[in-house]
Structure formats: C-alpha cells, structure tokens
Design a protein around this motif. Structure first.
Motif, PDB file in Angstrom:
ATOM      1  N   ARG A   9       1.031  -1.119  -0.019  1.00 24.68           N
ATOM      2  CA  ARG A   9       0.168   0.060   0.227  1.00 24.68           C
ATOM      3  C   ARG A   9       0.800   1.301   0.127  1.00 24.68           C
ATOM      4  O   ARG A   9       1.486   1.476   1.025  1.00 24.68           O
ATOM      5  CB  ARG A   9      -0.754  -0.008   1.149  1.00 24.68           C
ATOM      6  N   PRO A  10       1.051   1.861  -1.121  1.00 29.96           N
ATOM      7  CA  PRO A  10       2.018   3.120  -1.098  1.00 29.96           C
ATOM      8  C   PRO A  10       1.337   4.166  -0.460  1.00 29.96           C
ATOM      9  O   PRO A  10       0.316   4.361  -0.876  1.00 29.96           O
ATOM     10  CB  PRO A  10       2.446   2.987  -2.719  1.00 29.96           C
ATOM     11  N   LEU A  11       2.190   5.064  -0.164  1.00 28.05           N
ATOM     12  CA  LEU A  11       1.714   6.225   0.527  1.00 28.05           C
ATOM     13  C   LEU A  11       2.240   7.417  -0.216  1.00 28.05           C
ATOM     14  O   LEU A  11       3.474   7.121  -0.699  1.00 28.05           O
ATOM     15  CB  LEU A  11       1.698   6.400   2.016  1.00 28.05           C
ATOM     16  N   PRO A  12       1.624   8.722  -0.505  1.00 26.92           N
ATOM     17  CA  PRO A  12       2.206   9.748  -1.256  1.00 26.92           C
ATOM     18  C   PRO A  12       3.787  10.131  -0.681  1.00 26.92           C
ATOM     19  O   PRO A  12       3.873   9.940   0.715  1.00 26.92           O
ATOM     20  CB  PRO A  12       1.164  10.788  -0.972  1.00 26.92           C
ATOM     21  N   PRO A  13       4.566  10.415  -1.327  1.00 23.38           N
ATOM     22  CA  PRO A  13       6.167  10.763  -0.800  1.00 23.38           C
ATOM     23  C   PRO A  13       5.992  12.180   0.040  1.00 23.38           C
ATOM     24  O   PRO A  13       4.789  13.058  -0.014  1.00 23.38           O
ATOM     25  CB  PRO A  13       6.671  10.938  -2.006  1.00 23.38           C
ATOM     26  N   CYS A  14       6.851  12.250   1.037  1.00 23.90           N
ATOM     27  CA  CYS A  14       7.020  13.384   1.606  1.00 23.90           C
ATOM     28  C   CYS A  14       8.573  13.955   1.164  1.00 23.90           C
ATOM     29  O   CYS A  14       9.363  13.368   1.331  1.00 23.90           O
ATOM     30  CB  CYS A  14       6.937  13.011   3.196  1.00 23.90           C
ATOM     31  N   VAL A  15       8.368  15.281   0.939  1.00 26.74           N
ATOM     32  CA  VAL A  15       9.546  15.939   0.410  1.00 26.74           C
ATOM     33  C   VAL A  15       9.923  17.180   1.091  1.00 26.74           C
ATOM     34  O   VAL A  15       9.100  17.797   1.621  1.00 26.74           O
ATOM     35  CB  VAL A  15       9.327  16.287  -1.159  1.00 26.74           C
ATOM     36  N   GLY A  16      11.142  17.267   1.558  1.00 23.43           N
ATOM     37  CA  GLY A  16      11.586  18.469   2.282  1.00 23.43           C
ATOM     38  C   GLY A  16      13.172  18.638   2.150  1.00 23.43           C
ATOM     39  O   GLY A  16      13.970  17.591   1.795  1.00 23.43           O
ATOM     40  N   ASP A  17      13.589  19.581   2.865  1.00 27.06           N
ATOM     41  CA  ASP A  17      15.209  19.642   2.800  1.00 27.06           C
ATOM     42  C   ASP A  17      15.699  19.150   4.030  1.00 27.06           C
ATOM     43  O   ASP A  17      16.958  19.118   4.121  1.00 27.06           O
ATOM     44  CB  ASP A  17      15.318  21.193   2.737  1.00 27.06           C
ATOM     45  N   ASP A  18      14.786  18.885   5.147  1.00 26.09           N
ATOM     46  CA  ASP A  18      15.282  18.218   6.108  1.00 26.09           C
ATOM     47  C   ASP A  18      14.847  16.799   6.314  1.00 26.09           C
ATOM     48  O   ASP A  18      13.569  16.442   6.077  1.00 26.09           O
ATOM     49  CB  ASP A  18      14.803  19.007   7.516  1.00 26.09           C
ATOM     50  N   VAL A  19      15.937  15.864   6.060  1.00 29.20           N
ATOM     51  CA  VAL A  19      15.408  14.285   6.049  1.00 29.20           C
ATOM     52  C   VAL A  19      14.678  13.798   7.265  1.00 29.20           C
ATOM     53  O   VAL A  19      13.504  13.254   7.115  1.00 29.20           O
ATOM     54  CB  VAL A  19      16.641  13.628   5.811  1.00 29.20           C
ATOM     55  N   ASP A  20      14.840  14.326   8.515  1.00 31.81           N
ATOM     56  CA  ASP A  20      14.287  13.868   9.586  1.00 31.81           C
ATOM     57  C   ASP A  20      12.812  14.422   9.717  1.00 31.81           C
ATOM     58  O   ASP A  20      11.935  13.508   9.939  1.00 31.81           O
ATOM     59  CB  ASP A  20      14.660  14.347  11.063  1.00 31.81           C
ATOM     60  N   ASP A  21      12.589  15.605   9.128  1.00 33.17           N
ATOM     61  CA  ASP A  21      11.117  16.232   9.156  1.00 33.17           C
ATOM     62  C   ASP A  21      10.447  15.460   7.900  1.00 33.17           C
ATOM     63  O   ASP A  21       9.405  14.946   8.484  1.00 33.17           O
ATOM     64  CB  ASP A  21      11.213  17.659   8.822  1.00 33.17           C
ATOM     65  N   ALA A  22      11.137  15.006   6.850  1.00 31.25           N
ATOM     66  CA  ALA A  22      10.322  14.319   5.913  1.00 31.25           C
ATOM     67  C   ALA A  22       9.977  12.856   6.528  1.00 31.25           C
ATOM     68  O   ALA A  22       8.911  12.327   6.241  1.00 31.25           O
ATOM     69  CB  ALA A  22      11.193  14.158   4.573  1.00 31.25           C
ATOM     70  N   LEU A  23      10.691  12.384   7.287  1.00 29.60           N
ATOM     71  CA  LEU A  23      10.690  10.916   7.717  1.00 29.60           C
ATOM     72  C   LEU A  23       9.583  10.955   8.798  1.00 29.60           C
ATOM     73  O   LEU A  23       8.616  10.291   8.638  1.00 29.60           O
ATOM     74  CB  LEU A  23      11.835  10.342   8.491  1.00 29.60           C
ATOM     75  N   ARG A  24       9.366  11.938   9.607  1.00 27.09           N
ATOM     76  CA  ARG A  24       8.419  12.148  10.652  1.00 27.09           C
ATOM     77  C   ARG A  24       7.072  12.218   9.908  1.00 27.09           C
ATOM     78  O   ARG A  24       6.002  11.721  10.119  1.00 27.09           O
ATOM     79  CB  ARG A  24       8.526  13.486  11.612  1.00 27.09           C
ATOM     80  N   ARG A  25       6.983  13.022   8.759  1.00 27.71           N
ATOM     81  CA  ARG A  25       5.633  13.339   8.129  1.00 27.71           C
ATOM     82  C   ARG A  25       5.320  11.934   7.374  1.00 27.71           C
ATOM     83  O   ARG A  25       4.067  11.778   7.414  1.00 27.71           O
ATOM     84  CB  ARG A  25       5.797  14.303   6.991  1.00 27.71           C
ATOM     85  N   ALA A  26       6.129  11.286   6.868  1.00 29.12           N
ATOM     86  CA  ALA A  26       5.937  10.154   6.199  1.00 29.12           C
ATOM     87  C   ALA A  26       5.201   8.965   7.044  1.00 29.12           C
ATOM     88  O   ALA A  26       4.109   8.414   6.761  1.00 29.12           O
ATOM     89  CB  ALA A  26       7.202   9.368   5.572  1.00 29.12           C
ATOM     90  N   PHE A  27       5.851   8.891   8.311  1.00 29.22           N
ATOM     91  CA  PHE A  27       5.419   8.098   9.356  1.00 29.22           C
ATOM     92  C   PHE A  27       4.003   8.508   9.978  1.00 29.22           C
ATOM     93  O   PHE A  27       3.064   7.619  10.230  1.00 29.22           O
ATOM     94  CB  PHE A  27       6.257   7.719  10.471  1.00 29.22           C
ATOM     95  N   ALA A  28       3.922   9.929   9.937  1.00 24.27           N
ATOM     96  CA  ALA A  28       2.496  10.462  10.667  1.00 24.27           C
ATOM     97  C   ALA A  28       1.592  10.162   9.567  1.00 24.27           C
ATOM     98  O   ALA A  28       0.265   9.726   9.885  1.00 24.27           O
ATOM     99  CB  ALA A  28       2.645  11.884  10.834  1.00 24.27           C
ATOM    100  N   GLN A  29       1.736  10.124   8.214  1.00 20.46           N
ATOM    101  CA  GLN A  29       0.757   9.893   7.305  1.00 20.46           C
ATOM    102  C   GLN A  29       0.611   8.627   7.229  1.00 20.46           C
ATOM    103  O   GLN A  29      -0.903   8.251   7.324  1.00 20.46           O
ATOM    104  CB  GLN A  29       1.574  10.254   5.998  1.00 20.46           C
TER     105      GLN A  29
END
Length: 116
Positions: free
Chosen positions: A69-89
């Motif tokens: 089940r693919p989820l939309p990508p989270c893109v950003g300049d800060d890898v930790d922030d993008a990771l947190r957003r991906a897992f929150a999603q």
C-alpha cells in the motif's frame, strides 16, 4: 514479532542517524501489527544546481497478504522532518483502515490529505 522495515537510500550513502530516526518512527506503527507485516522505506536525495539537497521519502506498507500500500511521498530539505511526516501519514492511514474505512484511507493517502 514486530513490524519489520526495509530501508533503501538513493543518491547518498545513508547514515546511522537516519536509520536511527527511521527506527524510532517505526515504533509508531507497532500498534498496527494486526494490519501490517512491515514497510518499505525509500529515501532519495536530490541535489540542485545551487548545491542544496532535497529529500524524497516514500513509505509503502506491507499488508499481511503481501500487498503493498504505497503512500504519497513526503519531500523536504530536512530528512528527519520528511521521515516524521511520512510515518505520521502512515499512522493516519492505518487508523482509518483499522476503523474499517479503507476507501477513505486510500483516498486520503492518494491525495496526501493525511500528511498534515
């Protein structure tokens, strides 16, 4: 047995700190092990002409029937922030699936509405 995770880094060698943050975020999904077996995490680093880096974080959930089940990508300049957003999603989508509203979870994941 807990929720497993495979990590792939593209465009950079990866780092122990990134893997540690991904592992910390994976804990958020442990309560959904009745729904999922694991996830595939892909982190891609892209460089711009000015030397800036952008990170594209994609998370696919592996269901018990081995369906992804693919989820939309989270893109950003800060890898930790993008990771947190991906897992929150992912957490929000799994909450909806757990409540039995799979259509809503898939729709929201496809439109990115759960990535707040």
């Amino acid at each position: 047995m807990g929720v497993g995770m495979q990590i792939a880094c593209r465009g950079f060698a990866g780092a122990a700190a990134i893997e540690a943050e991904a592992g910390a975020q994976l804990v958020r999904l442990e309560r959904f092990r009745a729904l999922i077996d694991g996830c595939h995490l892909a982190i891609e680093s892209r460089g711009a002409a000015d030397g800036a880096r952008t990170f594209d974080v994609r998370l696919d959930l592996v269901m018990h029937d081995a369906a992804l089940r693919p989820l939309p990508p989270c893109v950003g300049d800060d890898v930790d922030d993008a990771l947190r957003r991906a897992f929150a999603q992912a957490e929000q989508a799994l909450i909806a699936w757990q409540a039995g509203d799979e259509r809503m979870a898939l729709r929201d994941a496809a439109t990115g509405e759960t990535a707040r």
